[in-house]
Design a protein around this motif. Structure first.
Motif, PDB file in Angstrom:
ATOM      1  N   LYS A   8       0.966  -1.440  -0.004  1.00 36.75           N
ATOM      2  CA  LYS A   8      -0.113   0.078   0.006  1.00 36.75           C
ATOM      3  C   LYS A   8       0.660   1.298  -0.044  1.00 36.75           C
ATOM      4  O   LYS A   8       0.340   2.358  -0.475  1.00 36.75           O
ATOM      5  N   LEU A   9       2.067   1.163   0.776  1.00 39.66           N
ATOM      6  CA  LEU A   9       3.085   2.535   0.610  1.00 39.66           C
ATOM      7  C   LEU A   9       3.567   2.457  -0.448  1.00 39.66           C
ATOM      8  O   LEU A   9       3.344   3.992  -1.126  1.00 39.66           O
ATOM      9  N   SER A  10       4.236   1.095  -1.497  1.00 35.72           N
ATOM     10  CA  SER A  10       4.539   1.674  -2.560  1.00 35.72           C
ATOM     11  C   SER A  10       3.264   2.142  -3.784  1.00 35.72           C
ATOM     12  O   SER A  10       3.466   2.775  -3.900  1.00 35.72           O
ATOM     13  N   GLN A  11       2.771   1.471  -3.536  1.00 38.95           N
ATOM     14  CA  GLN A  11       1.044   2.078  -3.948  1.00 38.95           C
ATOM     15  C   GLN A  11       1.283   3.663  -4.428  1.00 38.95           C
ATOM     16  O   GLN A  11       0.392   4.327  -4.874  1.00 38.95           O
ATOM     17  N   ASN A  12       1.049   4.405  -2.913  1.00 40.47           N
ATOM     18  CA  ASN A  12       0.315   5.465  -2.485  1.00 40.47           C
ATOM     19  C   ASN A  12       1.752   6.395  -2.466  1.00 40.47           C
ATOM     20  O   ASN A  12       1.372   7.890  -3.730  1.00 40.47           O
ATOM     21  N   PHE A  13       2.887   6.498  -3.218  1.00 42.98           N
ATOM     22  CA  PHE A  13       4.075   6.754  -3.754  1.00 42.98           C
ATOM     23  C   PHE A  13       4.448   6.660  -4.515  1.00 42.98           C
ATOM     24  O   PHE A  13       3.928   8.019  -5.712  1.00 42.98           O
ATOM     25  N   GLU A  15       1.370   6.794  -6.570  1.00 49.13           N
ATOM     26  CA  GLU A  15       0.150   8.087  -7.442  1.00 49.13           C
ATOM     27  C   GLU A  15       0.795   8.753  -6.773  1.00 49.13           C
ATOM     28  O   GLU A  15       0.507  10.056  -7.958  1.00 49.13           O
ATOM     29  N   LEU A  16       1.554   9.507  -5.718  1.00 50.16           N
ATOM     30  CA  LEU A  16       1.888  10.634  -5.402  1.00 50.16           C
ATOM     31  C   LEU A  16       3.232  11.270  -6.427  1.00 50.16           C
ATOM     32  O   LEU A  16       3.376  12.445  -6.980  1.00 50.16           O
ATOM     33  N   ASP A  19       0.461  12.556  -8.970  1.00 46.59           N
ATOM     34  CA  ASP A  19       0.123  13.488  -8.689  1.00 46.59           C
ATOM     35  C   ASP A  19       0.087  15.203  -9.833  1.00 46.59           C
ATOM     36  O   ASP A  19       1.436  15.292  -9.756  1.00 46.59           O
ATOM     37  N   TYR A  88       9.814   5.785  -7.049  1.00 47.86           N
ATOM     38  CA  TYR A  88       9.025   5.957  -6.008  1.00 47.86           C
ATOM     39  C   TYR A  88       8.387   4.613  -5.251  1.00 47.86           C
ATOM     40  O   TYR A  88       7.375   4.714  -3.920  1.00 47.86           O
TER      41      TYR A  88
END
Length: 133
Positions: A8-13, A15-16, A19, A88
């Motif tokens: 999840k952390l990898s996915q969020n980064f 996504e960042l 962005d 990322y």
């Protein structure tokens, strides 16, 4: 007890990275006519790439709110896209790449001092050479 939630952390980064709102640096890669500008985040780049940390430390941004900008003409946009996804998200996907592409990624990763990625790509290229050798 400690639990790690890396996927999840990898996915969020990742996504960042995609962005358009919170970036503070642009990176121009490639040479004409194949040039692309990527948006990124100084803090992440500095902690993931010793080369970029040194580069950014010696080229501090002005206080007049001018966005920091890096030029890396010797790295192609396709190669840099793969490297950014690694920086990322810790993700390296080489499914569509042939041996010469992997070599270009390896050279760029080495320039940026991404040692973990370099080690992985060296092992991958040895395996591929075994298949094609």
């Amino acid at each position: 007890m400690s639990i790690q939630f890396f996927p999840k952390l990898s996915q969020n980064f990742v996504e960042l990275l995609d962005d358009d709102e919170y970036y503070d640096i642009t990176i121009e890669v490639g040479e004409d006519p194949n040039v692309k500008i990527f948006r990124a985040h100084t803090g992440i780049l500095c902690y993931r790439s010793p080369y970029l940390r040194r580069y950014l430390a010696s080229n501090k941004k002005n206080n007049d709110n001018v966005l920091a900008h890096i030029k890396l003409p010797n790295i192609s946009p396709d190669t840099f896209q793969i490297i950014l996804k690694y920086i990322y998200g810790g993700i390296v996907s080489l499914n569509e790449n042939d041996t010469s592409d992997i070599f270009k990624i390896l050279v760029a990763a080495d320039v940026l001092h991404l040692n973990e990625m370099v080690d992985y790509l060296q092992k991958t290229s040895r395996i591929l050479r075994g298949f094609h050798g």
